[in-house]
Design an enzyme around this catalytic site. Structure first.
Site, mmCIF file in Angstrom:
data_model
loop_
_atom_site.group_PDB
_atom_site.id
_atom_site.type_symbol
_atom_site.label_atom_id
_atom_site.label_comp_id
_atom_site.label_asym_id
_atom_site.label_seq_id
_atom_site.Cartn_x
_atom_site.Cartn_y
_atom_site.Cartn_z
ATOM 1 N N GLU A 177 0.823 -1.214 0.000
ATOM 2 C CA GLU A 177 0.000 0.000 0.000
ATOM 3 C C GLU A 177 0.859 1.267 0.000
ATOM 4 O O GLU A 177 0.355 2.371 -0.138
ATOM 5 C CB GLU A 177 -0.976 -0.004 1.178
ATOM 6 C CG GLU A 177 -0.357 -0.065 2.560
ATOM 7 C CD GLU A 177 -0.027 -1.487 3.036
ATOM 8 O OE1 GLU A 177 0.464 -2.303 2.224
ATOM 9 O OE2 GLU A 177 -0.222 -1.763 4.239
ATOM 10 N N ARG A 178 2.200 1.098 0.154
ATOM 11 C CA ARG A 178 3.087 2.276 0.167
ATOM 12 C C ARG A 178 3.363 2.799 -1.247
ATOM 13 O O ARG A 178 3.583 3.982 -1.426
ATOM 14 C CB ARG A 178 4.432 1.927 0.790
ATOM 15 C CG ARG A 178 4.343 1.153 2.061
ATOM 16 C CD ARG A 178 4.700 2.012 3.254
ATOM 17 N NE ARG A 178 4.552 1.250 4.462
ATOM 18 C CZ ARG A 178 3.496 1.307 5.279
ATOM 19 N NH1 ARG A 178 2.502 2.142 5.033
ATOM 20 N NH2 ARG A 178 3.431 0.564 6.346
ATOM 21 N N CYS A 282 16.343 -6.636 0.310
ATOM 22 C CA CYS A 282 16.454 -7.878 1.084
ATOM 23 C C CYS A 282 17.799 -8.542 0.853
ATOM 24 O O CYS A 282 18.201 -9.404 1.611
ATOM 25 C CB CYS A 282 15.338 -8.832 0.725
ATOM 26 S SG CYS A 282 15.510 -9.467 -0.932
HETATM 27 P P1 NAD Z 1 5.733 -6.143 5.138
HETATM 28 O O1 NAD Z 1 5.830 -7.513 5.696
HETATM 29 O O2 NAD Z 1 5.368 -5.024 6.041
HETATM 30 O O3 NAD Z 1 4.626 -6.112 3.970
HETATM 31 C C1 NAD Z 1 4.637 -7.035 2.889
HETATM 32 C C2 NAD Z 1 3.218 -7.216 2.374
HETATM 33 O O4 NAD Z 1 2.411 -7.775 3.417
HETATM 34 C C3 NAD Z 1 2.541 -5.918 1.952
HETATM 35 O O5 NAD Z 1 1.772 -6.158 0.802
HETATM 36 C C4 NAD Z 1 1.669 -5.574 3.143
HETATM 37 O O6 NAD Z 1 0.524 -4.854 2.794
HETATM 38 C C5 NAD Z 1 1.290 -6.949 3.674
HETATM 39 N N1 NAD Z 1 1.061 -6.946 5.124
HETATM 40 C C6 NAD Z 1 1.663 -6.167 6.058
HETATM 41 N N2 NAD Z 1 1.196 -6.467 7.283
HETATM 42 C C7 NAD Z 1 0.298 -7.455 7.125
HETATM 43 C C8 NAD Z 1 -0.514 -8.194 8.030
HETATM 44 N N3 NAD Z 1 -0.487 -7.974 9.346
HETATM 45 N N4 NAD Z 1 -1.318 -9.154 7.526
HETATM 46 C C9 NAD Z 1 -1.351 -9.396 6.215
HETATM 47 N N5 NAD Z 1 -0.611 -8.718 5.310
HETATM 48 C C10 NAD Z 1 0.209 -7.767 5.751
HETATM 49 O O7 NAD Z 1 7.105 -5.855 4.377
HETATM 50 P P2 NAD Z 1 7.601 -4.491 3.722
HETATM 51 O O8 NAD Z 1 7.964 -3.531 4.802
HETATM 52 O O9 NAD Z 1 6.675 -4.055 2.652
HETATM 53 O O10 NAD Z 1 8.937 -5.003 2.989
HETATM 54 C C11 NAD Z 1 10.186 -5.071 3.611
HETATM 55 C C12 NAD Z 1 10.485 -6.478 4.058
HETATM 56 O O11 NAD Z 1 10.430 -7.374 2.962
HETATM 57 C C13 NAD Z 1 11.904 -6.631 4.626
HETATM 58 O O12 NAD Z 1 11.842 -7.458 5.756
HETATM 59 C C14 NAD Z 1 12.663 -7.309 3.493
HETATM 60 O O13 NAD Z 1 13.785 -8.040 3.889
HETATM 61 C C15 NAD Z 1 11.606 -8.195 2.934
HETATM 62 N N6 NAD Z 1 11.907 -8.607 1.573
HETATM 63 C C16 NAD Z 1 12.294 -9.913 1.386
HETATM 64 C C17 NAD Z 1 12.616 -10.345 0.109
HETATM 65 C C18 NAD Z 1 13.023 -11.769 -0.128
HETATM 66 O O14 NAD Z 1 13.058 -12.191 -1.281
HETATM 67 N N7 NAD Z 1 13.326 -12.529 0.895
HETATM 68 C C19 NAD Z 1 12.550 -9.446 -0.966
HETATM 69 C C20 NAD Z 1 12.152 -8.135 -0.725
HETATM 70 C C21 NAD Z 1 11.834 -7.723 0.555
#
Ligand code: NAD
Length: 501
Positions: A177-178, A282
């Site tokens: 959503e960001r 990540c």
């Molecule tokens: P996030 O977990 O906050 O959000 C990811 C997604 O989940 C978003 O679409 C968000 O709307 C949804 N979400 C958030 N809270 C939720 C909840 N309580 N219930 C259901 N859905 C929910 O992550 P972010 O801040 O957007 O991204 C950064 C994170 O992603 C970092 O930890 C990074 O390391 C990780 N990441 C991992 C990889 C990988 O391949 N391992 C790649 C990119 C980013």
């Protein structure tokens, strides 16, 4: 207030109906630039219904035609790459060059997925018995969903959508959503490329929309990328509901620096790998592990010198090395971690906390930080900071260096810098992480190999992109067939075995 964004399904933009919205900020200024609708359970149900209606027709389209749609999509994205990069930078805050890389890395996997006619070929065994052949086919799952993070708003959605769509599925994306505008634009380009409506859908939302996708029995698979606590909970709920799930989480990626490494090359590599995209990757390197005191002392001196010249700027500044963080919360969190590191007793060699960009005082900017003498009991070592903060953990010898990433709770990526082939080979074989680099700063595999972390960095069996993506988005059916059909064997009451058939 800014623009009101929408969802995208049925081949067009659809306004939100829930009455709930989230602010989308410009991280350069801190201003609200748009409002994104947050879907209700009922809206998610409509999108799933629409996708389920469209999917059989798409699955029945022959593979080459499907691949051609992917090809046209790739060309259209490239034709629009300046506009898309600008849109991405404006919501995410990464530099224009980095935004372009985000999109190009996504296209790599769509290009790989154009090989679906070859990749989806089944297996065939001729004459396993008299007139008896066995073959397998890979069939689409139906409706599948992707839930993606803010930090790669083009790349990760495309890593999922390319193979899922090529394999004949309908795909529903729940982007962050960001920064939802690039996914919405990509949805329009899919239609322009000839993809039927209902096959690539974007539903914006928060936990309510995600839970609706997780609980809807018509959604057969969930691909998630984001932070570890959410990855774990989504994996648990999706699996309990009988869905296929692959959920990738956070990271703490180490770089091991052997005493024989070229330290100028290492210091340059650490600038990009540690601080590029403000550390919001990540696969960013957040821990550097020099082996031996003299390696560590020389490395810290070189890093300090380079950090003094690193340029933090607005995302449109072509000379900027990195831009702002994604939100004010992220900025506060990174600042807090730096304070925690100081309290824990780490040596803060470079402190980015007080950095302010003139004329952009409300933007989410932070300078680069460098900690030395970090130890494994510290929170700044154990937890993911997700900002421009690099920690140096000094290792006494190679074996000590090898245990650090291997024993860390995260296991995404790791890299070693050395001129010693024995050490590099031993390291690649023994280290406990999913992706390894040897003299490579950020070991993200190319699109035709698979990408995925171990331990708390990934939940589920199959990786993203590469051949695993096609395994994830298809189910295998195996057919045992006898022709001519009239061969008589008489009744048999024992388990049929291949060599007796
Ligand atoms: P996030 O977990 O906050 O959000 C990811 C997604 O989940 C978003 O679409 C968000 O709307 C949804 N979400 C958030 N809270 C939720 C909840 N309580 N219930 C259901 N859905 C929910 O992550 P972010 O801040 O957007 O991204 C950064 C994170 O992603 C970092 O930890 C990074 O390391 C990780 N990441 C991992 C990889 C990988 O391949 N391992 C790649 C990119 C980013």
């Amino acid at each position: 207030m800014g623009r009101e964004l929408s969802h995208f399904y049925g081949g067009r933009r659809v306004p939100g109906a829930s009455g709930r919205f989230a602010d989308v900020f410009d991280p350069n200024s801190g201003d609200v630039q748009a409002q994104v609708p947050l879907a209700s359970t009922a809206e998610v149900s409509t999108v799933v219904e629409d996708a389920a209606r469209a999917q059989p027709g798409w699955a029945a389209t022959n593979l080459q035609r499907r691949a051609r749609v992917l090809g046209r999509f790739v060309n259209l994205v490239r034709e629009n790459i300046h506009e898309l990069s600008a849109l991405l930078s404006l919501e995410h805050g990464k530099t224009l060059g980095d935004s372009r890389g985000d999109i190009e890395r996504g296209l790599d996997v769509v290009e790989f997925a154009m090989g679906a006619p070859h990749l989806l070929k089944g297996e065939f065994s001729d004459s396993v018995g008299t007139g008896l052949d066995v073959y397998s086919m890979r069939q689409p799952l139906g409706v599948v969903a992707g839930i993606t993070p803010f930090n790669f708003p083009a790349m990760i959605p495309l890593w999922k959508a390319g193979p899922a769509i090529a394999a004949g599925n309908a795909f529903i994306l729940k982007p962050s959503e960001r920064d939802p505008s690039v996914p919405l634009r990509l949805a329009e380009l899919w239609i322009e490329a000839g993809l039927p409506g209902g096959i690539f859908n974007v539903i914006n939302g928060d936990k309510e929309a995600v839970d609706a996708l997780l609980d809807d029995p018509r959604v057969k698979a969930i691909g998630f990328v984001g932070s570890t606590p959410i990855a774990k909970s989504i994996y648990t709920r999706a699996s309990a509901n009988g869905k296929r799930a692959q959920c990738f989480g956070g990271a703490k990626n180490h770089m091991i620096i052997m005493p024989d490494a070229d330290l100028d090359q290492v210091a340059d590599a650490l600038m990009g790998a540690g601080y590029g995209s403000a550390g919001e990757r990540c696969m960013a390197i957040s821990v550097a592990v020099p082996v031996g005191e003299s390696t560590a002392n020389a490395l810290v001196a070189k890093l300090k010198e380079r950090l003094a010249h690193l340029r933090v700027g607005v995302s449109t500044d072509p000379a900027a090395d990195y831009g702002p963080l994604i939100t004010r919360d992220a900025l506060e969190r990174v600042r807090d971690y730096i304070s925690i590191g100081v309290t824990e007793g780490a040596d803060l060699v470079v402190d980015g906390r007080s950095f302010a960009l003139e004329g952009h005082e409300n933007g989410y900017f932070i300078g680069p930080s460098l900690f030395d003498h970090v130890t494994t009991d510290m929170r700044i070592y154990q937890e993911e900071i997700f900002g421009p903060v690099l920690s140096i953990v000094r290792a006494g010898d190679y074996d000590h260096a090898l245990t650090l990433p291997s024993e860390h709770r995260y296991g995404n990526g790791v890299t070693i810098y050395t001129r010693d082939g024995d050490a590099a080979r031993d390291f690649a074989a023994r280290v406990e992480t999913g992706m390894v680099g040897v003299n490579v700063p950020v070991p993200v595999p190319v699109g035709y190999h698979t990408f995925g972390g171990w331990k708390a960095s990934g939940f589920g069996d199959l990786n993203q992109h590469g051949p695993d993506a096609f395994r994830f988005y298809t189910k295998t059916k195996t057919v045992t067939s006898r022709w001519p059909s009239g061969i008589k064997e008489g009744a048999s009451f024992v388990m049929p075995a291949g060599d007796h058939a």
